[in-house]
Design an enzyme around this catalytic site. Structure first.
Site, PDB file in Angstrom:
ATOM      1  N   ASP A 114       0.848  -1.181   0.000  1.00  0.00           N
ATOM      2  CA  ASP A 114       0.000   0.000   0.000  1.00  0.00           C
ATOM      3  C   ASP A 114       0.900   1.254   0.000  1.00  0.00           C
ATOM      4  O   ASP A 114       1.830   1.333  -0.779  1.00  0.00           O
ATOM      5  CB  ASP A 114      -0.967  -0.059   1.197  1.00  0.00           C
ATOM      6  N   ASP A 240      -7.877  -8.756  -3.473  1.00  0.00           N
ATOM      7  CA  ASP A 240      -7.715  -7.338  -3.144  1.00  0.00           C
ATOM      8  C   ASP A 240      -8.623  -6.508  -4.047  1.00  0.00           C
ATOM      9  O   ASP A 240      -8.496  -6.551  -5.270  1.00  0.00           O
ATOM     10  CB  ASP A 240      -6.249  -6.928  -3.338  1.00  0.00           C
ATOM     11  N   HIS A 270      -6.822  -6.947   0.710  1.00  0.00           N
ATOM     12  CA  HIS A 270      -5.816  -5.894   0.578  1.00  0.00           C
ATOM     13  C   HIS A 270      -4.716  -6.015   1.628  1.00  0.00           C
ATOM     14  O   HIS A 270      -3.540  -5.874   1.326  1.00  0.00           O
ATOM     15  CB  HIS A 270      -6.500  -4.534   0.680  1.00  0.00           C
TER      16      HIS A 270
END
Length: 296
Positions: A114, A240, A270
């Site tokens: 991320d 995800d 995710h």
């Protein structure tokens, strides 16, 4: 600029994160990090809206390494700045730069996911000589193109929600049902809205146009990774809602990623470190050991 200190009492009920607190000074802020074990250095960077707790399942498996995971400013046990507009790509980048210099980290195996990828891969591009390997999990390197409609909705949600529901976001982006204790741990750093400026800011800091100041370092990261001749491992999850499929971008970008087994983490969303932490850590351990055997 108003700075808030963490309420450490909120972390006392977290029983599965028994790791010593460490702090490094950055300007007038304190940045928290965990630093466990000895051996080759692993630097693991979290994303939005999590903290180093996300990597707790890695540490027992990677006990033969020095495992470092900081909390970005505004997250976890690091200081919080009041007001989303006080956060910037540059602030986060410089805080990581400060960390690797103050701890004098070298021969780093970088693990990113991320926002950890946007920042960490930019850091690698600025100091490639300090990094030995890279592990890329569920992330991207945006170059300032128009954002997809779902992501624009996410930005609006973050910007206008009266008090961002942190654990709700973690659960929504996960494939599995997370326990209340785990969700409470993700809420622990944020007793109220004033503490959430960093979490609100991250979606808004994703570059949406070419003139965004974050584009230049991310483009440099793309350029450096396109010539990367050190080991690289790319692992994305299959459930995800944000990044599934973007592993192909990294396979195409990083030449050495195609020398590794192509691994998909099954039945994880995710936050794949939360749902499949031990499995991913085992892959990283093998990746590092295989590289060491080749060099021997």
């Amino acid at each position: 600029m108003q700075i808030l200190k963490p309420d450490f009492s909120r972390f006392e009920s977290i029983k599965d994160f028994p790791y010593k607190e460490n702090f490094v000074d950055f300007e007038n802020l304190k940045m928290h990090y965990i630093d466990e074990g000895n051996g080759e250095t692993i630097l693991a960077l979290h994303g939005e809206p999590t903290w180093s707790y996300l990597y707790r399942k890695f540490i027992p498996t990677l006990k033969n390494y020095r495992f470092i995971a900081p909390d970005f400013i505004g997250f976890g046990k690091s200081d919080k700045i009041v007001g989303r507009k006080n956060y910037s790509f540059d602030l986060h980048f410089k805080s990581l730069e400060n960390l690797i210099h103050k701890l004098d980290l070298n021969d780093i195996t970088l693990v990113v996911q991320d926002w950890g990828g946007l920042l960490g891969l930019s850091l690698l591009a600025e100091y490639p000589e300090r990094f030995k390997r890279v592990v890329v999990l569920n992330t991207f390197l945006p170059a300032g193109k128009k954002l997809a409609f779902p992501f624009r909705l996410w930005r609006m949600f973050a910007k206008y929600h009266p008090s961002l529901p942190v654990s709700g976001i973690v659960q929504y982006a996960s494939y599995q049902k997370l326990s209340k204790k785990v969700l409470d741990a993700y809420d622990a750093p944020f007793p109220n809205k004033k503490h959430k400026g960093g979490a609100v800011a991250f979606p808004l800091l994703v570059p949406a146009h070419r003139n965004d100041p974050a584009v230049k370092p991310m483009q440099k990261a793309r350029d450096i990774l396109s010539q990367w001749n050190k080991p690289a491992l790319v692992m994305f999850s299959d459930k995800d809602k944000v990044f599934s499929g973007l592993e192909k971008f990294f396979y195409k970008l990083i030449p050495t990623s195609n020398q590794q087994q192509k691994i998909t983490i099954k039945d994880a969303g995710h936050f794949l470190q939360e749902e499949k932490g031990e499995e991913i850590a085992n892959y990283i351990d093998k990746f590092m050991k295989d590289d060491l055997r080749i060099k021997e």
